[in-house]
Design an enzyme around this catalytic site. Structure first.
Site, PDB file in Angstrom:
ATOM      1  N   GLY A  40      -4.511   4.885   1.576  1.00  0.00           N
ATOM      2  CA  GLY A  40      -3.946   4.046   0.510  1.00  0.00           C
ATOM      3  C   GLY A  40      -4.752   2.774   0.303  1.00  0.00           C
ATOM      4  O   GLY A  40      -4.566   2.070  -0.678  1.00  0.00           O
ATOM      5  N   GLY A  41      -5.661   2.466   1.267  1.00  0.00           N
ATOM      6  CA  GLY A  41      -6.607   1.364   1.094  1.00  0.00           C
ATOM      7  C   GLY A  41      -5.997  -0.023   1.155  1.00  0.00           C
ATOM      8  O   GLY A  41      -4.871  -0.223   1.636  1.00  0.00           O
ATOM      9  N   LYS A  52       3.732  -7.601  -3.325  1.00  0.00           N
ATOM     10  CA  LYS A  52       4.802  -7.441  -4.337  1.00  0.00           C
ATOM     11  C   LYS A  52       6.146  -7.142  -3.689  1.00  0.00           C
ATOM     12  O   LYS A  52       7.190  -7.555  -4.194  1.00  0.00           O
ATOM     13  CB  LYS A  52       4.450  -6.366  -5.361  1.00  0.00           C
ATOM     14  CG  LYS A  52       3.652  -6.911  -6.531  1.00  0.00           C
ATOM     15  CD  LYS A  52       2.208  -7.015  -6.180  1.00  0.00           C
ATOM     16  CE  LYS A  52       1.519  -8.295  -6.415  1.00  0.00           C
ATOM     17  NZ  LYS A  52       0.108  -8.277  -6.101  1.00  0.00           N
ATOM     18  N   GLY A 176      -6.912 -18.598  -7.696  1.00  0.00           N
ATOM     19  CA  GLY A 176      -6.968 -17.394  -8.544  1.00  0.00           C
ATOM     20  C   GLY A 176      -5.650 -16.648  -8.430  1.00  0.00           C
ATOM     21  O   GLY A 176      -4.655 -17.185  -7.932  1.00  0.00           O
ATOM     22  N   ILE A 178      -4.569 -14.150  -6.515  1.00  0.00           N
ATOM     23  CA  ILE A 178      -3.995 -13.904  -5.187  1.00  0.00           C
ATOM     24  C   ILE A 178      -3.449 -15.209  -4.600  1.00  0.00           C
ATOM     25  O   ILE A 178      -2.347 -15.247  -4.048  1.00  0.00           O
ATOM     26  CB  ILE A 178      -5.041 -13.250  -4.255  1.00  0.00           C
ATOM     27  CG1 ILE A 178      -5.447 -11.873  -4.810  1.00  0.00           C
ATOM     28  CG2 ILE A 178      -4.486 -13.081  -2.843  1.00  0.00           C
ATOM     29  CD1 ILE A 178      -6.503 -11.127  -4.005  1.00  0.00           C
ATOM     30  N   VAL A 262     -10.656 -16.996  -1.497  1.00  0.00           N
ATOM     31  CA  VAL A 262     -11.714 -17.475  -2.379  1.00  0.00           C
ATOM     32  C   VAL A 262     -12.557 -16.322  -2.924  1.00  0.00           C
ATOM     33  O   VAL A 262     -13.721 -16.503  -3.249  1.00  0.00           O
ATOM     34  CB  VAL A 262     -12.613 -18.513  -1.652  1.00  0.00           C
ATOM     35  CG1 VAL A 262     -11.844 -19.799  -1.397  1.00  0.00           C
ATOM     36  CG2 VAL A 262     -13.167 -17.946  -0.340  1.00  0.00           C
ATOM     37  N   GLY A 263     -11.954 -15.170  -3.041  1.00  0.00           N
ATOM     38  CA  GLY A 263     -12.656 -14.034  -3.641  1.00  0.00           C
ATOM     39  C   GLY A 263     -12.958 -12.954  -2.626  1.00  0.00           C
ATOM     40  O   GLY A 263     -12.699 -13.102  -1.427  1.00  0.00           O
ATOM     41  N   ASP A 304     -13.551  -1.338  -6.109  1.00  0.00           N
ATOM     42  CA  ASP A 304     -14.019  -2.692  -5.776  1.00  0.00           C
ATOM     43  C   ASP A 304     -15.484  -2.731  -5.350  1.00  0.00           C
ATOM     44  O   ASP A 304     -16.113  -3.790  -5.401  1.00  0.00           O
ATOM     45  CB  ASP A 304     -13.187  -3.262  -4.614  1.00  0.00           C
ATOM     46  CG  ASP A 304     -11.827  -3.786  -5.061  1.00  0.00           C
ATOM     47  OD1 ASP A 304     -11.432  -3.523  -6.212  1.00  0.00           O
ATOM     48  OD2 ASP A 304     -11.155  -4.450  -4.245  1.00  0.00           O
ATOM     49  N   HIS A 437      17.337  -4.748 -29.383  1.00  0.00           N
ATOM     50  CA  HIS A 437      17.879  -6.090 -29.204  1.00  0.00           C
ATOM     51  C   HIS A 437      19.106  -6.020 -28.297  1.00  0.00           C
ATOM     52  O   HIS A 437      19.896  -5.083 -28.428  1.00  0.00           O
ATOM     53  CB  HIS A 437      18.292  -6.665 -30.571  1.00  0.00           C
ATOM     54  CG  HIS A 437      19.008  -7.970 -30.458  1.00  0.00           C
ATOM     55  ND1 HIS A 437      18.343  -9.156 -30.230  1.00  0.00           N
ATOM     56  CD2 HIS A 437      20.335  -8.276 -30.523  1.00  0.00           C
ATOM     57  CE1 HIS A 437      19.229 -10.132 -30.170  1.00  0.00           C
ATOM     58  NE2 HIS A 437      20.448  -9.629 -30.349  1.00  0.00           N
TER      59      HIS A 437
HETATM   60  P1  FAD Z   1      -9.766  -0.227  -1.190  1.00  0.00           P
HETATM   61  O1  FAD Z   1      -8.364  -0.172  -1.602  1.00  0.00           O
HETATM   62  O2  FAD Z   1     -10.252  -1.464  -0.487  1.00  0.00           O
HETATM   63  O3  FAD Z   1     -10.046   1.041  -0.269  1.00  0.00           O
HETATM   64  C1  FAD Z   1     -11.273   1.215   0.369  1.00  0.00           C
HETATM   65  C2  FAD Z   1     -11.034   1.949   1.673  1.00  0.00           C
HETATM   66  O4  FAD Z   1     -12.306   2.317   2.211  1.00  0.00           O
HETATM   67  C3  FAD Z   1     -10.373   1.089   2.746  1.00  0.00           C
HETATM   68  O5  FAD Z   1      -9.126   1.639   3.110  1.00  0.00           O
HETATM   69  C4  FAD Z   1     -11.356   1.068   3.907  1.00  0.00           C
HETATM   70  O6  FAD Z   1     -10.716   1.209   5.162  1.00  0.00           O
HETATM   71  C5  FAD Z   1     -12.239   2.279   3.620  1.00  0.00           C
HETATM   72  N1  FAD Z   1     -13.611   2.117   4.119  1.00  0.00           N
HETATM   73  C6  FAD Z   1     -14.450   1.077   3.904  1.00  0.00           C
HETATM   74  N2  FAD Z   1     -15.645   1.300   4.463  1.00  0.00           N
HETATM   75  C7  FAD Z   1     -15.553   2.514   5.064  1.00  0.00           C
HETATM   76  C8  FAD Z   1     -16.472   3.304   5.807  1.00  0.00           C
HETATM   77  N3  FAD Z   1     -17.728   2.904   6.051  1.00  0.00           N
HETATM   78  N4  FAD Z   1     -16.033   4.504   6.275  1.00  0.00           N
HETATM   79  C9  FAD Z   1     -14.760   4.947   6.041  1.00  0.00           C
HETATM   80  N5  FAD Z   1     -13.881   4.244   5.318  1.00  0.00           N
HETATM   81  C10 FAD Z   1     -14.268   3.048   4.832  1.00  0.00           C
HETATM   82  N6  FAD Z   1      -4.905  -5.189  -7.558  1.00  0.00           N
HETATM   83  C11 FAD Z   1      -4.050  -4.939  -8.587  1.00  0.00           C
HETATM   84  O7  FAD Z   1      -4.401  -4.186  -9.498  1.00  0.00           O
HETATM   85  N7  FAD Z   1      -2.799  -5.491  -8.627  1.00  0.00           N
HETATM   86  C12 FAD Z   1      -2.365  -6.329  -7.652  1.00  0.00           C
HETATM   87  O8  FAD Z   1      -1.239  -6.809  -7.724  1.00  0.00           O
HETATM   88  C13 FAD Z   1      -3.229  -6.618  -6.561  1.00  0.00           C
HETATM   89  N8  FAD Z   1      -2.838  -7.432  -5.561  1.00  0.00           N
HETATM   90  C14 FAD Z   1      -3.683  -7.678  -4.516  1.00  0.00           C
HETATM   91  C15 FAD Z   1      -3.270  -8.541  -3.509  1.00  0.00           C
HETATM   92  C16 FAD Z   1      -4.111  -8.820  -2.447  1.00  0.00           C
HETATM   93  C17 FAD Z   1      -3.655  -9.739  -1.357  1.00  0.00           C
HETATM   94  C18 FAD Z   1      -5.397  -8.202  -2.379  1.00  0.00           C
HETATM   95  C19 FAD Z   1      -6.337  -8.469  -1.235  1.00  0.00           C
HETATM   96  C20 FAD Z   1      -5.819  -7.350  -3.383  1.00  0.00           C
HETATM   97  C21 FAD Z   1      -4.972  -7.087  -4.462  1.00  0.00           C
HETATM   98  N9  FAD Z   1      -5.374  -6.239  -5.494  1.00  0.00           N
HETATM   99  C22 FAD Z   1      -4.516  -6.009  -6.551  1.00  0.00           C
HETATM  100  C23 FAD Z   1      -6.699  -5.598  -5.513  1.00  0.00           C
HETATM  101  C24 FAD Z   1      -6.614  -4.129  -5.072  1.00  0.00           C
HETATM  102  O9  FAD Z   1      -6.014  -4.058  -3.802  1.00  0.00           O
HETATM  103  C25 FAD Z   1      -8.006  -3.528  -5.048  1.00  0.00           C
HETATM  104  O10 FAD Z   1      -8.622  -3.741  -6.297  1.00  0.00           O
HETATM  105  C26 FAD Z   1      -7.955  -2.029  -4.767  1.00  0.00           C
HETATM  106  O11 FAD Z   1      -7.367  -1.783  -3.513  1.00  0.00           O
HETATM  107  C27 FAD Z   1      -9.367  -1.450  -4.804  1.00  0.00           C
HETATM  108  O12 FAD Z   1      -9.311  -0.088  -4.516  1.00  0.00           O
HETATM  109  P2  FAD Z   1     -10.575   0.656  -3.857  1.00  0.00           P
HETATM  110  O13 FAD Z   1     -10.168   2.063  -3.709  1.00  0.00           O
HETATM  111  O14 FAD Z   1     -11.793   0.323  -4.605  1.00  0.00           O
HETATM  112  O15 FAD Z   1     -10.759  -0.025  -2.417  1.00  0.00           O
END
Ligand code: FAD
Length: 453
Positions: A40-41, A52, A176, A178, A262-263, A304, A437
């Protein structure tokens, strides 16, 4: 060694959306993820969902405290932060388990471990190697570090969610989306919160009227805002963190904890990208084209980790496009100009498309329609009258370029304008839509019927 059609590195929104799409197209797919607790990342485990879920508790707490305005005497109300966190983590567990079993049911394999490239069609996962015809890099991002003296004593967003904040006075570095969500959250639970932002306003990507309304409401709630100032150093002093802040003059203040938001930076450091011949940008992001293909023809990237808005909904869409491109399906490229921007702070912000300031700097003349939440019956009933909706159109042809809302339920409201912005509808066309409404939604037709400026 089992050979896959596609190996996906990362089981977040980009990775699992790509996997589901490919499994549906009968491809043999494997997701490599660091551990089963990370399925689920970032989104599910340390981002969108936990924040949330806790914001929902904060919202309920606020409603209960103000229940007498609705004729309900609730008696003494107290908050148990550990129970709030436990409630959020129960929901995360449920979602993670449901997602994992759904992916398994679709025939998707998992390997748990850290992946790095050996060549363009082979990866190493810890000591084991795996091969695939194609790869999708969906390894996400990690928090950017504060490069100042004492920068290592801050918490990042994952750490504060994991460990909680047990003090009273919290400094949040970064205004920002977050930072604003955490500020609302901890203030709602009674903490003393200060937000420090280097730029002249919070949520500086939005128009000034949006940021000003947010800042005004934050101040009413007792959140201290310091903008146009930077953090110079941090030091540990008798269990407190002393922060030196530069606002033209140097000031020093003690906090019980400092949260740095900070990003975030693309997470490519572990991938051994050079072994696959992958081209990275100076930010570390993987370089891709419109179909998410990298410079190596059988390797794609999404979410990301590429140079695009770091949001779960863009990650989903990019994962889908990468999967379809691998399967030879030609899909529409993403319209990055129509990505919703939502901030679940109190008050909420929802925005989509062009801001007035971007239109002005691009030399586009606009007509702006605006109405205030206070004039809407539903917001009055709900007791959430602060805020507004504005719709920005091109003066030349009336095409809706963008919209922004600030106030209660703005995150939902803004999606009513998503079809108009995505499909380039004209004000005259959007005005034909009828809304029930009394709803907050009817503010869209009310706004469009106002005289534009
Ligand atoms: P990720 O969700 O980061 O998943 C990447 C996965 O890759 C991770 O689980 C990691 O363990 C795995 N990984 C990394 N390197 C390796 C490797 N070498 N080998 C095996 N596995 C690896 N976005 C919204 O749209 N709405 C929101 O309300 C929102 N709120 C947020 C609040 C916070 C506090 C944060 C930090 C982020 C928020 N985001 C939000 C952003 C959102 O979480 C990300 O944009 C999203 O998770 C990106 O998805 P992704 O699949 O690119 O990466």
């Amino acid at each position: 060694m089992k050979k896959y059609d596609v190996i996906i590195i990362g089981g977040g929104p980009a990775g699992y959306k790509a996997a589901e799409t490919l499994a549906g197209l009968k491809k043999k797919v494997c997701i490599v993820e660091l551990s089963d607790s990370r399925v689920g990342g970032t989104c599910l485990n340390e981002g969108c969902i936990p924040v949330k879920a806790m914001i929902e508790s904060a919202h309920l707490f606020h409603k209960m405290k103000n229940s007498s305005a609705f004729g309900i005497e609730a008696g003494p109300i107290k908050i148990d932060m550990e129970a709030v966190r436990a409630s959020a983590s129960g929901k995360m567990d449920m979602l993670r388990k449901a997602l994992y079993s759904s992916l398994k049911r679709q025939g998707i394999d998992f390997i748990f471990g850290r992946a790095s490239f050996v060549s363009e069609n082979r990866i190493k996962i810890d000591s084991q190697e795996s091969e695939a015809e194609n790869f999708i890099i969906a390894s996400g991002s990690s928090p950017r570090k504060l490069e100042i003296d004492g920068g290592d004593i801050v918490m990042d967003s994952a750490q504060i969610l994991e460990n909680g904040f047990h003090g009273n006075k919290l400094l949040i570095v970064g205004g920002g989306y977050i930072g604003c969500e955490f500020a609302s959250l901890y203030r709602a639970f009674g903490k003393e919160v200060t937000v420090l932002e280097t730029l002249p306003s919070l949520t500086s990507m939005e128009d000034d009227d949006v940021s000003r309304t947010l800042e005004r409401e934050f101040k009413k709630k007792g959140i201290k805002i310091i903008t146009g100032a930077s953090l110079k150093s941090l030091s540990d002093q008798n269990g407190k963190t002393s922060a030196v802040i530069d606002r033209g003059i140097l000031t020093e203040e003690a906090f019980d904890g400092v949260l740095s938001v900070v990003g975030r930076l693309p997470r490519t450091g572990d991938l051994n990208a050079a072994a696959a011949g992958l081209e990275l940008l100076s930010s570390g992001a993987v370089k891709t084209d419109g179909s998410m293909r990298t410079n190596v023809p059988n390797i794609y990237a999404a979410g990301d980790v590429i140079d695009s808005p770091m949001l779960a909904h863009t990650a989903y869409r990019e994962g889908l496009i990468a999967a379809e491109a691998i399967a030879g399906i030609k899909t529409r490229e993403i319209n990055y100009g129509a990505v919703p921007r939502i901030v679940f702070s109190f008050p909420q912000i929802g925005a989509i498309g062009m801001t007035e300031k971007v239109a002005a700097s691009s030399g586009i003349e606009t007509k702006v329609y605006k109405s205030f939440f206070a004039a809407n019956a539903k917001t009055l009933i709900a007791g959430e009258t602060a805020g507004f909706l504005k719709i920005i159109s091109a003066l030349e042809d009336g095409v809706i370029l963008g919209a922004a809302a600030v106030g209660g339920e703005a995150c939902e409201l803004i999606h009513l304008l998503a079809p108009a912005v995505t499909r380039g509808m004209k004000v005259s066309e959007a005005s034909e839509v009828m809304y029930g409404h009394p709803t907050l939604s009817e503010i869209v037709s009310d706004t469009l019927s106002r005289k534009a400026v």
